[in-house]
Design a protein around this motif. Structure first.
Motif, mmCIF file in Angstrom:
data_model
loop_
_atom_site.group_PDB
_atom_site.id
_atom_site.type_symbol
_atom_site.label_atom_id
_atom_site.label_comp_id
_atom_site.label_asym_id
_atom_site.label_seq_id
_atom_site.Cartn_x
_atom_site.Cartn_y
_atom_site.Cartn_z
ATOM 1 N N GLU A 1 26.879 26.093 -39.838
ATOM 2 C CA GLU A 1 26.686 27.620 -39.826
ATOM 3 C C GLU A 1 26.977 28.189 -38.485
ATOM 4 O O GLU A 1 26.428 27.646 -37.679
ATOM 5 C CB GLU A 1 25.181 27.786 -40.454
ATOM 6 C CG GLU A 1 24.891 29.403 -40.737
ATOM 7 C CD GLU A 1 23.376 29.305 -41.016
ATOM 8 O OE1 GLU A 1 22.794 28.300 -41.267
ATOM 9 O OE2 GLU A 1 22.707 30.410 -40.734
ATOM 10 N N LYS A 3 26.287 30.389 -35.421
ATOM 11 C CA LYS A 3 24.953 30.933 -34.773
ATOM 12 C C LYS A 3 25.330 31.600 -33.637
ATOM 13 O O LYS A 3 26.372 31.296 -33.001
ATOM 14 C CB LYS A 3 24.106 29.679 -34.529
ATOM 15 C CG LYS A 3 23.363 29.027 -35.781
ATOM 16 C CD LYS A 3 22.315 28.107 -35.207
ATOM 17 C CE LYS A 3 21.652 27.494 -36.427
ATOM 18 N NZ LYS A 3 20.649 26.446 -36.019
ATOM 19 N N TYR A 25 28.115 31.467 -28.863
ATOM 20 C CA TYR A 25 28.249 31.177 -30.226
ATOM 21 C C TYR A 25 28.694 29.762 -30.616
ATOM 22 O O TYR A 25 29.269 29.156 -29.934
ATOM 23 C CB TYR A 25 29.171 32.303 -30.910
ATOM 24 C CG TYR A 25 30.502 32.306 -30.288
ATOM 25 C CD1 TYR A 25 30.820 32.930 -29.156
ATOM 26 C CD2 TYR A 25 31.691 31.740 -30.820
ATOM 27 C CE1 TYR A 25 32.098 33.115 -28.624
ATOM 28 C CE2 TYR A 25 33.020 31.663 -30.108
ATOM 29 C CZ TYR A 25 33.056 32.365 -29.133
ATOM 30 O OH TYR A 25 34.191 32.560 -28.324
ATOM 31 N N ALA A 90 28.548 40.415 -31.473
ATOM 32 C CA ALA A 90 28.971 39.735 -32.939
ATOM 33 C C ALA A 90 30.235 39.019 -33.228
ATOM 34 O O ALA A 90 31.235 39.436 -32.193
ATOM 35 C CB ALA A 90 28.885 40.959 -33.816
ATOM 36 N N ASP A 98 32.087 36.784 -42.595
ATOM 37 C CA ASP A 98 30.823 36.633 -42.417
ATOM 38 C C ASP A 98 30.341 37.040 -40.829
ATOM 39 O O ASP A 98 30.319 36.340 -40.238
ATOM 40 C CB ASP A 98 30.011 35.761 -42.810
ATOM 41 C CG ASP A 98 28.568 35.676 -42.623
ATOM 42 O OD1 ASP A 98 28.250 34.562 -42.845
ATOM 43 O OD2 ASP A 98 28.055 36.759 -42.212
ATOM 44 N N ARG A 100 28.616 37.663 -37.716
ATOM 45 C CA ARG A 100 27.236 37.100 -37.481
ATOM 46 C C ARG A 100 27.011 37.965 -36.148
ATOM 47 O O ARG A 100 27.619 38.058 -35.148
ATOM 48 C CB ARG A 100 27.048 35.975 -37.082
ATOM 49 C CG ARG A 100 27.084 35.285 -38.318
ATOM 50 C CD ARG A 100 26.159 35.283 -39.325
ATOM 51 N NE ARG A 100 25.926 34.684 -40.727
ATOM 52 C CZ ARG A 100 25.515 33.651 -40.679
ATOM 53 N NH1 ARG A 100 24.864 33.036 -39.669
ATOM 54 N NH2 ARG A 100 25.424 32.952 -42.011
ATOM 55 N N TYR B 35 25.197 45.739 -44.322
ATOM 56 C CA TYR B 35 24.154 45.161 -43.435
ATOM 57 C C TYR B 35 22.771 45.549 -43.646
ATOM 58 O O TYR B 35 22.754 46.694 -43.952
ATOM 59 C CB TYR B 35 24.515 45.395 -42.109
ATOM 60 C CG TYR B 35 25.855 44.671 -41.619
ATOM 61 C CD1 TYR B 35 27.055 45.556 -41.554
ATOM 62 C CD2 TYR B 35 26.179 43.375 -41.296
ATOM 63 C CE1 TYR B 35 28.274 45.021 -41.091
ATOM 64 C CE2 TYR B 35 27.419 42.964 -40.750
ATOM 65 C CZ TYR B 35 28.313 43.896 -40.547
ATOM 66 O OH TYR B 35 29.584 43.271 -40.262
ATOM 67 N N GLU B 44 21.941 41.807 -40.496
ATOM 68 C CA GLU B 44 22.210 40.597 -41.492
ATOM 69 C C GLU B 44 23.183 41.140 -42.253
ATOM 70 O O GLU B 44 22.763 42.051 -43.227
ATOM 71 C CB GLU B 44 20.635 40.514 -42.211
ATOM 72 C CG GLU B 44 20.833 39.635 -43.375
ATOM 73 C CD GLU B 44 19.446 39.481 -43.912
ATOM 74 O OE1 GLU B 44 18.557 40.336 -43.725
ATOM 75 O OE2 GLU B 44 19.307 38.752 -45.205
ATOM 76 N N GLY B 59 26.210 36.986 -48.406
ATOM 77 C CA GLY B 59 25.207 37.470 -47.585
ATOM 78 C C GLY B 59 24.084 38.100 -48.482
ATOM 79 O O GLY B 59 22.902 38.245 -48.155
#
Lengths: 111, 113
Positions: A1, A3, A25, A90, A98, A100, B35, B44, B59
């Motif tokens: 995952e 992070k 990251y 990010a 996705d 993050r 998000y 998120e 998500g």
């Protein structure tokens, strides 16, 4: 995952000083972004860093990317009060949608 | 040009009610993201739309959450049977494509009482 870790999370600095915010990251990434968020406002894009060694500068802010170390830095030069905000990095993982975000660094610049 | 817009800007609802949040992306942007940002927290990821492809729903926190987008236009995020933990700011962003910078809307502040 994936992070994404930012530090520090809180930063109080005096006008005229320099400081660096770090973003680590955990996995291979397509690219890295820095955003600014003022209280009660949405996010504003600052930088998009595309490749290893990329460096971008805008005013008193300079961002760099080291993909081998999986580290980006946001350097603040001669801080002014107007830079007070929360800064987010990010990351988009390679071949993944996705995006993050780090937890954010809340910067306060005092006169 | 017009940026990303969201409506409503604020929504207060009672626990158990359904809510629908709307996002108008920048014209021509094929990618659209939702998000959630809880107070004092980071963002998120909830869901991603790219053109007419199947959305990435990885998500979404529970099956009470769903989102739709028709082509490259408006998107709606629906939360059914709202819970207090759903209280947050819901941000929408659009971009030219997945790897381009995202432009964020002003957000919808949802409060579940």
């Amino acid at each position: 995952e994936l992070k994404v870790e930012q530090n520090p999370l809180f930063l109080s600095m005096q006008e005229g000083k320099n400081y660096t915010i770090y973003c680590n990251y955990s996995t291979t990434s397509d690219r890295l972004y820095w955003y600014r968020q003022d209280p009660g406002k949405s996010l504003e894009s600052l930088f998009v860093l595309l490749s290893n060694g990329a460096v971008k500068q805008e005013g008193r802010l300079m961002a760099s990317l080291d993909t081998k170390a999986r580290l980006s830095t946001l350097h603040i030069t001669a801080a002014v009060h107007d830079l007070s905000a929360t800064y987010f990095c990010a990351v988009t993982p390679y071949n993944n949608n996705d995006m993050r975000f780090g937890a954010g660094t809340r910067l306060t610049v005092k006169p | 040009g017009a940026g990303v817009s969201q409506s409503p800007s604020n929504k207060v609802t009672e626990k158990g009610k359904d809510v629908e949040l709307r996002c108008d992306p920048i014209s021509g942007h094929t990618a659209l993201y939702w998000y959630r940002q809880r107070l004092g927290q980071g963002l998120e990821f909830l869901i991603y739309f790219q053109g007419n492809s199947a959305p990435d729903k990885s998500g979404l926190p529970s099956d009470r959450f769903s989102a739709e987008r028709t082509g490259e236009s408006v998107s709606t995020l629906t939360i059914q049977r709202t819970q207090q933990e759903d209280s947050a700011v819901y941000l929408c962003a659009s971009s030219k494509d997945r790897l381009y910078e995202q432009y964020f809307g002003p957000g919808t502040r949802l409060t579940v009482t």
